[in-house]
Design a protein around this motif. Structure first.
Motif, PDB file in Angstrom:
ATOM      1  N   ALA A   1      -0.757  18.766  96.870  1.00  7.98           N
ATOM      2  CA  ALA A   1       0.285  19.359  96.028  1.00  7.98           C
ATOM      3  C   ALA A   1       0.354  18.654  94.674  1.00  7.98           C
ATOM      4  O   ALA A   1       0.515  19.303  93.636  1.00  7.98           O
ATOM      5  CB  ALA A   1       1.635  19.285  96.735  1.00  7.98           C
ATOM      6  N   ILE A   2       0.194  17.343  94.663  1.00 10.21           N
ATOM      7  CA  ILE A   2       0.230  16.590  93.411  1.00 10.21           C
ATOM      8  C   ILE A   2      -0.972  16.957  92.537  1.00 10.21           C
ATOM      9  O   ILE A   2      -0.842  17.146  91.327  1.00 10.21           O
ATOM     10  CB  ILE A   2       0.284  15.071  93.682  1.00 10.21           C
ATOM     11  CG1 ILE A   2       1.655  14.703  94.249  1.00 10.21           C
ATOM     12  CG2 ILE A   2      -0.015  14.267  92.418  1.00 10.21           C
ATOM     13  CD1 ILE A   2       1.753  13.280  94.777  1.00 10.21           C
ATOM     14  N   LEU A   3      -2.154  17.079  93.142  1.00 14.77           N
ATOM     15  CA  LEU A   3      -3.349  17.433  92.383  1.00 14.77           C
ATOM     16  C   LEU A   3      -3.256  18.837  91.798  1.00 14.77           C
ATOM     17  O   LEU A   3      -3.803  19.100  90.720  1.00 14.77           O
ATOM     18  CB  LEU A   3      -4.596  17.319  93.263  1.00 14.77           C
ATOM     19  CG  LEU A   3      -5.009  15.899  93.635  1.00 14.77           C
ATOM     20  CD1 LEU A   3      -6.161  15.942  94.638  1.00 14.77           C
ATOM     21  CD2 LEU A   3      -5.407  15.104  92.406  1.00 14.77           C
ATOM     22  N   ASP A   4      -2.586  19.757  92.479  1.00 17.32           N
ATOM     23  CA  ASP A   4      -2.445  21.127  91.988  1.00 17.32           C
ATOM     24  C   ASP A   4      -1.297  21.279  90.995  1.00 17.32           C
ATOM     25  O   ASP A   4      -1.202  22.294  90.322  1.00 17.32           O
ATOM     26  CB  ASP A   4      -2.217  22.095  93.148  1.00 17.32           C
ATOM     27  CG  ASP A   4      -3.509  22.432  93.862  1.00 17.32           C
ATOM     28  OD1 ASP A   4      -4.577  22.208  93.279  1.00 17.32           O
ATOM     29  OD2 ASP A   4      -3.438  22.903  95.006  1.00 17.32           O
TER      30      ASP A   4
ATOM     31  N   ARG B   1     -12.848  23.364  95.101  1.00 15.81           N
ATOM     32  CA  ARG B   1     -11.975  24.481  95.433  1.00 15.81           C
ATOM     33  C   ARG B   1     -12.046  25.522  94.324  1.00 15.81           C
ATOM     34  O   ARG B   1     -11.771  25.219  93.174  1.00 15.81           O
ATOM     35  CB  ARG B   1     -10.542  23.993  95.592  1.00 15.81           C
ATOM     36  CG  ARG B   1     -10.395  22.987  96.711  1.00 15.81           C
ATOM     37  CD  ARG B   1      -9.008  22.434  96.772  1.00 15.81           C
ATOM     38  NE  ARG B   1      -8.704  21.754  95.513  1.00 15.81           N
ATOM     39  CZ  ARG B   1      -7.547  21.220  95.226  1.00 15.81           C
ATOM     40  NH1 ARG B   1      -6.557  21.275  96.072  1.00 15.81           N
ATOM     41  NH2 ARG B   1      -7.350  20.616  94.065  1.00 15.81           N
ATOM     42  N   THR B   2     -12.418  26.731  94.689  1.00 14.32           N
ATOM     43  CA  THR B   2     -12.480  27.814  93.717  1.00 14.32           C
ATOM     44  C   THR B   2     -11.250  28.695  93.909  1.00 14.32           C
ATOM     45  O   THR B   2     -10.961  29.135  95.016  1.00 14.32           O
ATOM     46  CB  THR B   2     -13.766  28.649  93.899  1.00 14.32           C
ATOM     47  OG1 THR B   2     -14.895  27.786  93.794  1.00 14.32           O
ATOM     48  CG2 THR B   2     -13.862  29.725  92.834  1.00 14.32           C
ATOM     49  N   HIS B   3     -10.533  28.933  92.817  1.00 14.21           N
ATOM     50  CA  HIS B   3      -9.330  29.766  92.840  1.00 14.21           C
ATOM     51  C   HIS B   3      -9.698  31.154  92.322  1.00 14.21           C
ATOM     52  O   HIS B   3     -10.339  31.293  91.276  1.00 14.21           O
ATOM     53  CB  HIS B   3      -8.238  29.140  91.983  1.00 14.21           C
ATOM     54  CG  HIS B   3      -7.813  27.808  92.496  1.00 14.21           C
ATOM     55  ND1 HIS B   3      -6.891  27.660  93.501  1.00 14.21           N
ATOM     56  CD2 HIS B   3      -8.213  26.555  92.182  1.00 14.21           C
ATOM     57  CE1 HIS B   3      -6.732  26.385  93.767  1.00 14.21           C
ATOM     58  NE2 HIS B   3      -7.522  25.692  92.979  1.00 14.21           N
TER      59      HIS B   3
ATOM     60  N   VAL C   1     -10.615  36.840  88.159  1.00 14.34           N
ATOM     61  CA  VAL C   1     -10.818  35.506  87.594  1.00 14.34           C
ATOM     62  C   VAL C   1     -11.220  34.535  88.697  1.00 14.34           C
ATOM     63  O   VAL C   1     -10.620  34.534  89.772  1.00 14.34           O
ATOM     64  CB  VAL C   1      -9.522  34.992  86.903  1.00 14.34           C
ATOM     65  CG1 VAL C   1      -9.708  33.589  86.361  1.00 14.34           C
ATOM     66  CG2 VAL C   1      -9.070  35.945  85.816  1.00 14.34           C
ATOM     67  N   GLU C   2     -12.216  33.692  88.412  1.00 14.37           N
ATOM     68  CA  GLU C   2     -12.608  32.582  89.288  1.00 14.37           C
ATOM     69  C   GLU C   2     -12.547  31.305  88.456  1.00 14.37           C
ATOM     70  O   GLU C   2     -13.125  31.247  87.372  1.00 14.37           O
ATOM     71  CB  GLU C   2     -14.037  32.732  89.800  1.00 14.37           C
ATOM     72  CG  GLU C   2     -14.290  33.924  90.669  1.00 14.37           C
ATOM     73  CD  GLU C   2     -15.744  34.019  91.105  1.00 14.37           C
ATOM     74  OE1 GLU C   2     -16.525  33.079  90.840  1.00 14.37           O
ATOM     75  OE2 GLU C   2     -16.103  35.043  91.696  1.00 14.37           O
ATOM     76  N   VAL C   3     -11.818  30.299  88.946  1.00 14.21           N
ATOM     77  CA  VAL C   3     -11.724  29.011  88.264  1.00 14.21           C
ATOM     78  C   VAL C   3     -11.936  27.913  89.288  1.00 14.21           C
ATOM     79  O   VAL C   3     -11.306  27.911  90.346  1.00 14.21           O
ATOM     80  CB  VAL C   3     -10.360  28.829  87.560  1.00 14.21           C
ATOM     81  CG1 VAL C   3     -10.264  27.453  86.906  1.00 14.21           C
ATOM     82  CG2 VAL C   3     -10.133  29.915  86.527  1.00 14.21           C
ATOM     83  N   LEU C   4     -12.813  26.979  88.968  1.00 10.62           N
ATOM     84  CA  LEU C   4     -13.064  25.861  89.864  1.00 10.62           C
ATOM     85  C   LEU C   4     -12.021  24.782  89.638  1.00 10.62           C
ATOM     86  O   LEU C   4     -11.862  24.294  88.523  1.00 10.62           O
ATOM     87  CB  LEU C   4     -14.467  25.295  89.616  1.00 10.62           C
ATOM     88  CG  LEU C   4     -14.901  24.173  90.543  1.00 10.62           C
ATOM     89  CD1 LEU C   4     -15.076  24.690  91.961  1.00 10.62           C
ATOM     90  CD2 LEU C   4     -16.189  23.542  90.055  1.00 10.62           C
ATOM     91  N   GLU C   5     -11.271  24.462  90.689  1.00  5.42           N
ATOM     92  CA  GLU C   5     -10.345  23.330  90.783  1.00  5.42           C
ATOM     93  C   GLU C   5      -9.004  23.474  90.093  1.00  5.42           C
ATOM     94  O   GLU C   5      -8.069  22.807  90.448  1.00  5.42           O
ATOM     95  CB  GLU C   5     -10.990  22.017  90.321  1.00  5.42           C
ATOM     96  CG  GLU C   5     -11.975  21.460  91.297  1.00  5.42           C
ATOM     97  CD  GLU C   5     -11.396  21.112  92.649  1.00  5.42           C
ATOM     98  OE1 GLU C   5     -10.191  20.819  92.776  1.00  5.42           O
ATOM     99  OE2 GLU C   5     -12.143  21.150  93.624  1.00  5.42           O
TER     100      GLU C   5
END
Length: 167
Positions: free
Chosen positions: A30-33, A133-135, A148-152
């Motif tokens: 959660a902190i990293l995101d 992690r790909t969003h 949209v694809e974004v890594l991390e």
């Protein structure tokens, strides 16, 4: 009876340790995101297929005016004999190699993504040599699909798809 107390204590200690480790992993994730920024910093605006999108500014990108947004249900929806004509030139794409961003803007009547409700999801994977992690974000705007694809960077993917608007 002393043996039962020791067994219960050991079981409690093991379960408690696992619970604490899981809590630490969840909190760290959660902190990293967490991203308190409300806008994309150092941004610029691009136009893809009649849709205006805000992205981070970079000099390491490409825009393709004829690309395809592939969905695994394309074959079921259009039949294998029509895939080339459906996919040929149905999307514009943007690749940002500095920020690991991929954006497609496709016609909604030429991709099976039109049958999928808008979504936001994440997968942990190794994708095209990129590990992490790909969003993924999908949004429908009129007769267009923005994918949209974004890594991390989870919040970045959400900000990019939220910025999309017809020109």
């Amino acid at each position: 009876m002393g043996f039962l107390k020791d067994g219960a204590f050991t079981l409690g200690l093991c379960v408690g340790t696992i619970a604490i480790l899981l809590a630490i992993i969840f909190i760290a994730s959660a902190i990293l995101d967490f991203d308190p920024r409300t806008t994309i910093e150092n941004n610029t605006t691009i136009e893809l297929n009649g849709i205006q999108i805000t992205v981070p500014q970079t000099s390491n990108y490409t825009i393709n005016e004829s690309d395809a947004l592939w969905n695994y249900n394309d074959t079921d929806k259009y039949g294998i004999e029509h895939l080339d004509e459906i996919r040929n030139g149905n999307a514009w794409s943007y690749y940002d190699y500095s920020h690991n961003i991929t954006i497609y803007v496709a016609y909604s009547n030429r991709t099976a993504y039109s049958d999928v409700p808008d979504f936001s999801t994440m997968e942990s994977n190794v994708d095209y040599g990129r590990e992490g992690r790909t969003h993924y974000e999908k949004r429908t705007l009129g007769d267009k699909i923005v994918y949209v694809e974004v890594l991390e960077e989870k919040e970045l993917s959400k900000k990019i798809v939220a910025s999309a608007k017809p020109v």
